[in-house]
Write a protein that holds these residues in place. Sequence first.
Motif, mmCIF file in Angstrom:
data_model
loop_
_atom_site.group_PDB
_atom_site.id
_atom_site.type_symbol
_atom_site.label_atom_id
_atom_site.label_comp_id
_atom_site.label_asym_id
_atom_site.label_seq_id
_atom_site.Cartn_x
_atom_site.Cartn_y
_atom_site.Cartn_z
ATOM 1 N N SER A 47 0.795 -1.226 0.000
ATOM 2 C CA SER A 47 0.000 0.000 0.000
ATOM 3 C C SER A 47 0.826 1.274 0.000
ATOM 4 O O SER A 47 0.262 2.376 0.002
ATOM 5 C CB SER A 47 -0.918 0.012 1.227
ATOM 6 N N GLN A 48 2.153 1.165 -0.015
ATOM 7 C CA GLN A 48 2.981 2.355 0.127
ATOM 8 C C GLN A 48 2.781 3.332 -1.024
ATOM 9 O O GLN A 48 2.781 4.550 -0.825
ATOM 10 C CB GLN A 48 4.463 1.980 0.232
ATOM 11 N N ASP A 49 2.590 2.812 -2.229
ATOM 12 C CA ASP A 49 2.335 3.712 -3.363
ATOM 13 C C ASP A 49 1.049 4.511 -3.152
ATOM 14 O O ASP A 49 0.988 5.701 -3.482
ATOM 15 C CB ASP A 49 2.240 2.921 -4.670
ATOM 16 N N THR A 50 0.025 3.860 -2.610
ATOM 17 C CA THR A 50 -1.230 4.564 -2.355
ATOM 18 C C THR A 50 -1.046 5.615 -1.275
ATOM 19 O O THR A 50 -1.542 6.742 -1.398
ATOM 20 C CB THR A 50 -2.327 3.570 -1.960
ATOM 21 N N VAL A 51 -0.338 5.277 -0.208
ATOM 22 C CA VAL A 51 -0.070 6.243 0.855
ATOM 23 C C VAL A 51 0.676 7.451 0.286
ATOM 24 O O VAL A 51 0.324 8.613 0.570
ATOM 25 C CB VAL A 51 0.743 5.597 1.989
ATOM 26 N N ASN A 52 1.699 7.195 -0.523
ATOM 27 C CA ASN A 52 2.470 8.301 -1.108
ATOM 28 C C ASN A 52 1.611 9.170 -2.020
ATOM 29 O O ASN A 52 1.706 10.404 -2.013
ATOM 30 C CB ASN A 52 3.662 7.759 -1.887
ATOM 31 N N SER A 53 0.770 8.515 -2.809
ATOM 32 C CA SER A 53 -0.083 9.251 -3.735
ATOM 33 C C SER A 53 -1.113 10.092 -2.987
ATOM 34 O O SER A 53 -1.372 11.249 -3.352
ATOM 35 C CB SER A 53 -0.783 8.274 -4.683
ATOM 36 N N LEU A 54 -1.707 9.544 -1.933
ATOM 37 C CA LEU A 54 -2.668 10.296 -1.132
ATOM 38 C C LEU A 54 -2.000 11.465 -0.426
ATOM 39 O O LEU A 54 -2.582 12.562 -0.326
ATOM 40 C CB LEU A 54 -3.317 9.381 -0.094
ATOM 41 N N THR A 55 -0.782 11.252 0.073
ATOM 42 C CA THR A 55 -0.051 12.327 0.738
ATOM 43 C C THR A 55 0.216 13.475 -0.233
ATOM 44 O O THR A 55 -0.002 14.655 0.088
ATOM 45 C CB THR A 55 1.268 11.806 1.319
ATOM 46 N N LYS A 56 0.671 13.127 -1.422
ATOM 47 C CA LYS A 56 0.928 14.149 -2.432
ATOM 48 C C LYS A 56 -0.349 14.901 -2.791
ATOM 49 O O LYS A 56 -0.346 16.134 -2.915
ATOM 50 C CB LYS A 56 1.525 13.499 -3.683
ATOM 51 N N ALA A 57 -1.452 14.167 -2.929
ATOM 52 C CA ALA A 57 -2.726 14.798 -3.280
ATOM 53 C C ALA A 57 -3.231 15.702 -2.158
ATOM 54 O O ALA A 57 -3.865 16.731 -2.413
ATOM 55 C CB ALA A 57 -3.764 13.738 -3.610
ATOM 56 N N THR A 58 -2.955 15.334 -0.914
ATOM 57 C CA THR A 58 -3.378 16.148 0.224
ATOM 58 C C THR A 58 -2.580 17.433 0.322
ATOM 59 O O THR A 58 -3.110 18.491 0.694
ATOM 60 C CB THR A 58 -3.234 15.344 1.527
ATOM 61 N N GLU A 59 -1.306 17.368 -0.027
ATOM 62 C CA GLU A 59 -0.411 18.517 0.160
ATOM 63 C C GLU A 59 -0.315 19.416 -1.061
ATOM 64 O O GLU A 59 0.494 20.354 -1.074
ATOM 65 C CB GLU A 59 0.970 18.007 0.564
ATOM 66 N N MET A 60 -1.144 19.173 -2.066
ATOM 67 C CA MET A 60 -1.160 20.070 -3.223
ATOM 68 C C MET A 60 -1.547 21.476 -2.786
ATOM 69 O O MET A 60 -2.479 21.656 -1.991
ATOM 70 C CB MET A 60 -2.157 19.562 -4.272
ATOM 71 N N PRO A 61 -0.854 22.498 -3.292
ATOM 72 C CA PRO A 61 -1.154 23.869 -2.847
ATOM 73 C C PRO A 61 -2.540 24.343 -3.245
ATOM 74 O O PRO A 61 -3.118 25.194 -2.580
ATOM 75 C CB PRO A 61 -0.062 24.702 -3.520
ATOM 76 N N GLU A 62 -3.094 23.793 -4.327
ATOM 77 C CA GLU A 62 -4.440 24.149 -4.756
ATOM 78 C C GLU A 62 -5.226 22.874 -5.059
ATOM 79 O O GLU A 62 -4.703 21.942 -5.656
ATOM 80 C CB GLU A 62 -4.426 25.035 -5.996
ATOM 81 N N HIS A 63 -6.464 22.847 -4.625
ATOM 82 C CA HIS A 63 -7.376 21.734 -4.892
ATOM 83 C C HIS A 63 -6.828 20.399 -4.378
ATOM 84 O O HIS A 63 -6.957 19.364 -5.025
ATOM 85 C CB HIS A 63 -7.683 21.638 -6.385
ATOM 86 N N GLY A 64 -6.216 20.456 -3.200
ATOM 87 C CA GLY A 64 -5.779 19.223 -2.556
ATOM 88 C C GLY A 64 -6.943 18.508 -1.898
ATOM 89 O O GLY A 64 -8.052 19.040 -1.772
ATOM 90 N N LEU A 65 -6.705 17.275 -1.475
ATOM 91 C CA LEU A 65 -7.759 16.514 -0.803
ATOM 92 C C LEU A 65 -8.190 17.231 0.468
ATOM 93 O O LEU A 65 -7.370 17.739 1.233
ATOM 94 C CB LEU A 65 -7.268 15.111 -0.448
#
Length: 332
Positions: A47-65
């Motif tokens: 699941s590490q790829d999913t964790v990394n992808s979710l983290t990146k999506a959460t920390e996006m400066p605009e329109h993050g999770l």
Amino acid sequence: TVYYYQCGMSSPTDMSPMRSFRMQAAVLSDDSPTVIGFIADMGVVNSQDTVNSLTKATEMPEHGLQLLVHAGDISYADSHKPTANNSHIWLEFMTALENVTSQIPYMSCPGNHEAEFDFAAYLNWLPMPFARKKLPSIFWHSFDFAGVHFTMFSTEHDFFNDSAQHAWIRSDLATANANRRAVPWLVVVGHRPLYCSSLVEISRCDDEAPEYRAQIEDLLHEHHVDAYINGHNHQYERSFPVYRKMPTSTDYRDPTATVYIVNGAAGNVHPNDPSYLPSGLAPWRAAHGSGFETSWLKMTAVNSTLLMFEAIHSSDGKSIDAFNITRTQLLL
């Protein structure tokens, strides 16, 4: 408004790193879309790829999770020395997600892998907001989040006709459907699929899913549920708007039936399932994934007329599938 916080004891050496979260708008606005991530069937292995992808999506400066929703099967602790003390698996799982869940809300419903020890770990780690609403059970709940109403029910407890949960689902959907002017979108989340086409898990699709649909599909249809999102099968697929196995349309413009999404490929101790029935045997199916790669689902409520979905490969962020539900008029 951004709030900063630390957790721990009074000593500076015993405190967590500084964390932050942003208060979300209570309503949906055209200039501030609501972005929500969905996962299911995710453990500490693969699941590490999913964790990394979710983290990146959460920390996006605009329109993050802004919210993460987990449709059951959380950590897979019961697959690690079942009947023994496997609580460290829950700790490992929650620690892995910390960079996401320390910044945005994390909401869940139970799956079959939480049943060990009578759901004790699930109830201790993830107490959902049932008490405030005086619900008849601690295993189901609902909430509004910036333009989307979520009905989170438990497929691991009785939801058949004449059950307490069935009565609650009916009441909750009726209330939410009558509130569309304030909260325009309605999403139901459970662990087990109502529509699926896996070959590996054919009994789930040919035997179990029809039984579940017989109990709850009419409720979803009657109250114009926009999407039902689940896991259980370790793959991705979505339906056309469908009712009683018949597509009501092959596009998503002003749909007259619910869209069903299987989203159980986040990664766990079992490999993902790349098998699907031929399209001729599943005429309601619109799209599906392929291969063994892990993935997660992103939903964006742009405004009261546009709801966007994208299934995302965890390893590279590429789109597996995307579609939009559009409405030209408000459902009443």
